[in-house]
Design an enzyme around this catalytic site. Structure first.
Site, PDB file in Angstrom:
ATOM      1  CG  ASP A 191      -2.104   0.904   1.084  1.00  0.00           C
ATOM      2  OD1 ASP A 191      -2.359   1.392  -0.030  1.00  0.00           O
ATOM      3  OD2 ASP A 191      -2.777   1.148   2.106  1.00  0.00           O
TER       4      ASP A 191
ATOM      5  NE  ARG B  78      -1.589   6.721   1.266  1.00  0.00           N
ATOM      6  CZ  ARG B  78      -1.558   5.808   2.231  1.00  0.00           C
ATOM      7  NH1 ARG B  78      -1.284   6.178   3.472  1.00  0.00           N
ATOM      8  NH2 ARG B  78      -1.798   4.545   1.960  1.00  0.00           N
ATOM      9  CD1 TRP B  79       7.422   6.814  -2.511  1.00  0.00           C
ATOM     10  CD2 TRP B  79       6.839   6.875  -4.673  1.00  0.00           C
ATOM     11  NE1 TRP B  79       8.572   6.910  -3.255  1.00  0.00           N
ATOM     12  CE2 TRP B  79       8.243   6.951  -4.583  1.00  0.00           C
ATOM     13  CE3 TRP B  79       6.243   6.898  -5.930  1.00  0.00           C
ATOM     14  CZ2 TRP B  79       9.065   7.041  -5.714  1.00  0.00           C
ATOM     15  CZ3 TRP B  79       7.045   6.988  -7.056  1.00  0.00           C
ATOM     16  CH2 TRP B  79       8.453   7.064  -6.938  1.00  0.00           C
TER      17      TRP B  79
ATOM     18  CG  HIS C 177      -0.446   2.313  -9.214  1.00  0.00           C
ATOM     19  ND1 HIS C 177      -0.639   1.932  -7.906  1.00  0.00           N
ATOM     20  CD2 HIS C 177      -1.527   3.087  -9.529  1.00  0.00           C
ATOM     21  CE1 HIS C 177      -1.780   2.437  -7.463  1.00  0.00           C
ATOM     22  NE2 HIS C 177      -2.334   3.142  -8.421  1.00  0.00           N
TER      23      HIS C 177
ATOM     24  CB  THR D 232     -13.192  -7.764  -4.822  1.00  0.00           C
ATOM     25  OG1 THR D 232     -13.134  -7.725  -3.382  1.00  0.00           O
ATOM     26  CG2 THR D 232     -12.767  -9.145  -5.286  1.00  0.00           C
ATOM     27  CD  GLU D 233     -13.471  -4.979  -1.467  1.00  0.00           C
ATOM     28  OE1 GLU D 233     -12.276  -5.332  -1.366  1.00  0.00           O
ATOM     29  OE2 GLU D 233     -14.422  -5.792  -1.442  1.00  0.00           O
TER      30      GLU D 233
ATOM     31  NE  ARG E  83      -7.684   2.267  -5.413  1.00  0.00           N
ATOM     32  CZ  ARG E  83      -6.483   2.283  -4.873  1.00  0.00           C
ATOM     33  NH1 ARG E  83      -5.426   2.606  -5.613  1.00  0.00           N
ATOM     34  NH2 ARG E  83      -6.302   1.998  -3.610  1.00  0.00           N
TER      35      ARG E  83
ATOM     36  CG  LEU F 151       9.213 -17.161  -3.863  1.00  0.00           C
ATOM     37  CD1 LEU F 151       8.955 -17.173  -2.358  1.00  0.00           C
ATOM     38  CD2 LEU F 151       9.795 -15.815  -4.281  1.00  0.00           C
TER      39      LEU F 151
ATOM     40  NE  ARG G 128      -7.880   0.993   5.398  1.00  0.00           N
ATOM     41  CZ  ARG G 128      -7.586   2.283   5.616  1.00  0.00           C
ATOM     42  NH1 ARG G 128      -7.698   2.780   6.827  1.00  0.00           N
ATOM     43  NH2 ARG G 128      -7.197   3.058   4.629  1.00  0.00           N
TER      44      ARG G 128
ATOM     45  CB  SER H  36      -7.834  -3.333   2.898  1.00  0.00           C
ATOM     46  OG  SER H  36      -7.544  -2.120   3.555  1.00  0.00           O
TER      47      SER H  36
HETATM   48  C1  IPE Z   1      -5.523  -2.633  -0.212  1.00  0.00           C
HETATM   49  O1  IPE Z   1      -5.171  -1.301  -0.321  1.00  0.00           O
HETATM   50  C2  IPE Z   1      -5.484  -3.295  -1.556  1.00  0.00           C
HETATM   51  C3  IPE Z   1      -4.164  -3.473  -2.135  1.00  0.00           C
HETATM   52  C4  IPE Z   1      -3.034  -3.136  -1.599  1.00  0.00           C
HETATM   53  C5  IPE Z   1      -4.156  -4.114  -3.430  1.00  0.00           C
HETATM   54  P1  IPE Z   1      -6.258  -0.149  -0.491  1.00  0.00           P
HETATM   55  O2  IPE Z   1      -5.511   1.100  -0.659  1.00  0.00           O
HETATM   56  O3  IPE Z   1      -7.224  -0.515  -1.570  1.00  0.00           O
HETATM   57  O4  IPE Z   1      -7.015  -0.207   0.905  1.00  0.00           O
HETATM   58  P2  IPE Z   1      -7.922   0.876   1.625  1.00  0.00           P
HETATM   59  O5  IPE Z   1      -8.936   1.341   0.624  1.00  0.00           O
HETATM   60  O6  IPE Z   1      -7.025   1.990   2.048  1.00  0.00           O
HETATM   61  O7  IPE Z   1      -8.507   0.158   2.782  1.00  0.00           O
HETATM   62  C1  IPE Z   2      -1.562   0.272  -3.336  1.00  0.00           C
HETATM   63  O1  IPE Z   2      -1.349   1.642  -3.371  1.00  0.00           O
HETATM   64  C2  IPE Z   2      -1.844  -0.309  -4.694  1.00  0.00           C
HETATM   65  C3  IPE Z   2      -3.233  -0.672  -4.915  1.00  0.00           C
HETATM   66  C4  IPE Z   2      -4.195  -0.606  -4.051  1.00  0.00           C
HETATM   67  C5  IPE Z   2      -3.577  -1.158  -6.233  1.00  0.00           C
HETATM   68  P1  IPE Z   2      -2.544   2.676  -3.365  1.00  0.00           P
HETATM   69  O2  IPE Z   2      -2.941   2.955  -4.771  1.00  0.00           O
HETATM   70  O3  IPE Z   2      -3.647   2.213  -2.503  1.00  0.00           O
HETATM   71  O4  IPE Z   2      -1.849   3.941  -2.757  1.00  0.00           O
HETATM   72  P2  IPE Z   2      -2.474   4.924  -1.690  1.00  0.00           P
HETATM   73  O5  IPE Z   2      -2.914   4.095  -0.534  1.00  0.00           O
HETATM   74  O6  IPE Z   2      -3.611   5.611  -2.350  1.00  0.00           O
HETATM   75  O7  IPE Z   2      -1.364   5.852  -1.345  1.00  0.00           O
HETATM   76 MG    MG Z   3      -4.064   2.427  -0.545  1.00  0.00          MG
END
Ligand code: IPE
Ligand code: IPE
Ligand code: MG
Length: 254
Positions: free
Chosen positions: A34, A38-39, A51, A80-81, A85, A145, A208, A210
């Protein structure tokens, strides 16, 4: 158990003394990768640049896990959520598996890595699925692995599907509801062929799950870091494993 080795050295001198017990390496490490967005934003870049940078971390940590002797590495790549986006971001994410595999598949094969996918295939674009399936097929006989990509994965959906299958067997008369045990539900999950994670890592400071492996992580050790996924290095990975090795896993006993 107490045989400690200066097993591996990082690149920077201060953090290089990574004392790791070679006989207590987690068999299965799962990572909620995750913080990509933000990075990127913290650098004035578009979220998708995060990404893209996250893909390099996938490579880095796969190599690190392999080197350490981890048997299973599960990476949460898309939930799945995450379909909620913006379309452009989802489309970008759906192109990453092919990009990653077109660059890395040969080396993964050479390293004897077995690629697997854990998630729902039918919603994935054809180009994403075919890239993943090609990697799965070409590495199916590898014995090193197991690199398990959680792609379009959701734990509640997985549990509902499992319960449906059990209920169906009960309705047909081949299963007595009173006989259902933990192993019967485990066997219907997408993770049926892999052991439960020993260590779950989440980056980016979110505390969390998620919707990630809720059943399977019942007794996993949890480790969180504020570091964003694109910045997650082998040193951070070792830090998590070292912490894991300090913990006492009691499973409710003493
Ligand atoms: C969880 O991260 C899913 C993945 C890392 C693929 P999210 O960024 O989707 O989680 P929430 O929305 O902050 O809970
Ligand atoms: C995790 O990074 C990758 C996926 C959930 C696909 P995020 O895209 O959730 O990055 P943040 O949490 O918005 O920074
Ligand atoms: Mg995230």
């Amino acid at each position: 158990m107490l045989q400690r080795l200066k097993a591996l050295f990082g690149s920077r001198p201060k953090e290089s003394r990574t004392l790791l017990e070679t006989d207590n390496v987690p068999q299965h490490i799962a990572i909620i990768m995750d913080g990509n967005g933000r990075w990127a934003q913290s650098r004035g870049l578009p979220r998708v640049a995060g990404h893209h940078a996250g893909m390099k971390a996938v490579k880095r940590i796969t190599v690190a896990a392999d080197r350490l002797g981890v048997k299973y590495l599960t990476l949460y790549a898309f939930s799945t959520e995450n379909w909620k986006r913006p379309k452009a971001e989802v489309e970008f994410l759906m192109k990453l598996p092919q990009e990653f595999l077109s660059i890395e598949l040969d080396e993964l094969i050479e390293k004897n890595v077995q690629v697997r996918m854990m998630g729902y295939k039918s919603e994935l674009p054809g180009h994403t699925l075919s890239a993943v399936e090609e990697a799965v097929e070409k590495t199916a006989h590898n014995t090193g692995l197991v690199l398990n990509f959680a792609l379009n994965y959701g734990s509640r959906k997985e549990m509902i599907e499992a319960v449906r299958q059990l209920a169906e067997s009960a309705r047909e008369g081949s299963l007595n509801p009173q006989d259902i045990e933990e192993k019967d539900l485990s066997a219907k999950l997408l993770s049926a062929e892999i052991p439960d994670p020993d260590l779950l890592i989440r980056t980016s400071g979110e505390l969390r799950l998620s919707n990630f492996m809720l059943w399977q992580c019942a007794y996993s050790e949890l480790w969180f870091t504020d570091v964003y996924w694109p910045e997650f290095t082998e040193d951070h990975f070792h830090e998590a494993v070292r912490e894991y090795q300090r913990r006492a896993r009691r499973y409710g006993g003493l």
